[in-house]
Design a protein around this motif. Structure first.
Motif, short mmCIF file in Angstrom:
data_model
loop_
_atom_site.label_atom_id
_atom_site.label_comp_id
_atom_site.label_asym_id
_atom_site.label_seq_id
_atom_site.Cartn_x
_atom_site.Cartn_y
_atom_site.Cartn_z
N PHE A 54 0.83 -1.20 0.00
CA PHE A 54 0.00 0.00 0.00
C PHE A 54 0.87 1.26 0.00
O PHE A 54 0.67 2.17 -0.80
CB PHE A 54 -0.92 -0.02 1.22
CG PHE A 54 -1.79 1.19 1.38
CD1 PHE A 54 -3.04 1.24 0.80
CD2 PHE A 54 -1.36 2.28 2.11
CE1 PHE A 54 -3.85 2.36 0.94
CE2 PHE A 54 -2.14 3.41 2.25
CZ PHE A 54 -3.40 3.45 1.67
N GLN B 4 3.43 11.34 2.57
CA GLN B 4 3.60 9.89 2.50
C GLN B 4 5.03 9.47 2.87
O GLN B 4 5.23 8.50 3.61
CB GLN B 4 3.28 9.37 1.09
CG GLN B 4 1.99 9.86 0.49
CD GLN B 4 0.76 9.20 1.08
OE1 GLN B 4 0.80 8.73 2.22
NE2 GLN B 4 -0.32 9.16 0.36
N ALA C 153 1.05 4.32 -2.74
CA ALA C 153 0.50 5.59 -2.27
C ALA C 153 1.53 6.70 -2.37
O ALA C 153 1.21 7.84 -2.73
CB ALA C 153 0.01 5.45 -0.83
N GLY D 198 -3.53 1.51 -2.75
CA GLY D 198 -2.46 2.49 -2.75
C GLY D 198 -2.50 3.40 -3.96
O GLY D 198 -2.30 4.62 -3.86
#
Length: 474
Positions: A54, A402, A58, A109
């Motif tokens: 994920f 992120q 992402a 993601g």
């Protein structure tokens, strides 16, 4: 302050719901990992791929999709991402074999990488630069931060009362609701001249981010001296240098160098990266402390962070007011210093449960300060840019978010491990020593970035004229 209309509230509701849901997704499966592995046949050593797959997508694709939003339509990308999130979540909830579950997490993601910058750019272009936009960004930041905490609590509750599969199914319901309302209330706002996509730059930066995030996750799993970590981080650094060289020569660069050279963009994103890295790692460190030193159960430890969640909501509400009173630079500097001051008492944590009360007070204050910083970072990094570059700007802020979330834990984990290996004592004492040392490093990082921002970050840029969005019809 300009009043927010009824339609503005609908726009906010749609965008904030999406942002909150995506934030919940980052942490909702953490508590449930052992149960998921047992049900789908994923070994203990492979459970980390549920989170890593994920995180890779992402973070790795967010800058690319942020630019897609500018070039091909923010509303279109937002809706496509929400639809992908719904389908991926349905597949994940029904998965009974490892490859299908991991494929669903990859798709989730990618959906996050598409929706987050698109939602933020829709938000920044739906409201004029100034107090109204600051207020909207404050609410967005508050709900995103609350989502991380809510995910940890909700994951435990759903797993205990129903099944881990509901951590996926809940997204299907949210996605359906957003898709029912969003096409009616969201206006498209793509640039009038369809510039070509910088394919070499897009490929290079995506591979660079994938390498960096993979290296950070491997550092957390295997240690910083692992060839997986050092090799991936080194490759990522080389690719980022290559990306910079490509952008300097590209006719239609993915990220124009003039944007990267803006001090508000550069220093604002550095502030955001450190804000997310420091606070998420504090949660990690205190989770270790509560369980390994004080002996709390995982669910009880998770519930303890509800106080931190409340602080983040307060900080998101206060952030725009602080910015209006102090300006961007002073807000960021003050926020980091208050966050450091709230972290310092945690350096003196002990082995008795009486420390829980000061811990809760400190995490509340730190949560308020951290969200004030996050709102200041969002405002600083997106101000002074035209609407045609808001997808790029929010792609950069999402990337900073992120990467910050990904890097904080392995760095602090390395500090804990190094300190534990250097001291002796009973297990609880050794863990406590490692945790408090890492918390001291965390506080020092907040002070250091505050000093740098005070020295180099300019004040709020002058507003630029915005381009009116097209009609709501697709």
């Amino acid at each position: 302050m300009t009043a927010i209309t009824g339609r503005d509230r609908l726009v906010l509701a749609v965008l904030l719901t999406a942002s909150f849901t995506l934030a919940v997704d980052f942490s909702i499966l953490n508590v449930a990992l052992p149960a998921i592995g047992a049900d789908v046949g994923l070994g203990l050593g492979d459970l980390q791929w549920i989170a890593t797959s994920f995180a890779l997508c992402a973070a790795g694709f967010t800058l690319l999709f942020g630019r897609f939003a500018d070039l091909f339509g923010r509303r279109r990308l937002f809706l496509a991402g929400i639809a992908l999130l719904g389908v991926a979540s349905l597949v994940g909830g029904l998965a009974d074999v490892p490859w299908l579950l991991l494929a669903a997490r990859v798709a989730q993601g990618l959906a996050t990488a598409a929706v987050t910058p698109a939602a933020l750019s829709l938000l920044t272009t739906s409201f004029p630069e100034g107090p109204v936009r600051d207020r909207a960004l404050g609410l967005n930041g508050a709900l995103m931060a609350a989502g991380f905490t809510t995910g940890a609590i909700l994951g435990g509750v759903l797993t205990d009362l129903l099944s881990w599969r509901w951590a996926f199914f809940i997204n299907v319901v949210v996605a359906a609701a957003v898709l029912a309302v969003a096409p009616v209330v969201l206006a498209e706002g793509r640039r009038p001249d369809r510039a070509r996509l910088d394919v070499p730059g897009a490929v290079t930066v995506t591979l660079a981010l994938l390498s960096v995030v993979y290296g950070l996750t491997q550092a957390g799993e295997r240690g910083w001296t692992s060839p997986h970590a050092t090799g991936s981080l080194g490759l990522g650094a080389l690719l980022l240098v290559g990306f910079w060289l490509i952008e300097r020569r590209a006719a239609a660069p993915l990220v124009p160098v003039r944007v990267l050279r803006r001090r508000g963009v550069g220093w604002g994103n550095l502030a955001g990266l450190l804000a997310f890295a420091t606070e998420t790692s504090v949660v990690f460190l205190l989770t270790i402390y509560l369980q390994e030193v004080l002996g709390f159960a995982p669910l009880a430890a998770g519930l303890s962070f509800a106080v931190l969640g409340a602080g983040t909501v307060v900080g998101g509400i206060l952030g725009p007011r602080v910015i209006a009173a102090l300006g961007n630079r002073t807000t960021l500097v003050t926020g980091f210093l208050v966050q450091a001051a709230a972290t310092v008492p945690l350096v003196f944590l002990g082995e008795h449960r009486t420390w829980l009360v000061p811990l809760l007070v400190a995490t509340f204050v730190g949560g308020v300060a951290n969200l004030v910083v996050i709102v200041g970072f969002m405002v600083t990094a997106t101000s002074g840019l035209p609407d045609t570059e808001q997808g790029l700007a929010t792609g950069l802020t999402t990337m900073s978010q992120q990467v910050g979330i990904t890097m904080g834990i392995p760095i602090m984990s390395a500090v804990v491990t190094a300190r534990m290996s250097a001291v002796s004592g009973n297990p609880a004492e050794t863990v406590l020593n490692g945790v408090t040392t890492a918390l001291a490093v965390n506080a020092a990082a907040c002070v250091a970035i505050a000093i740098l921002l005070a020295a180099f970050l300019p004040g709020r840029p002058a507003p630029v004229a915005t381009i009116q969005p097209e009609g709501v019809a697709a």
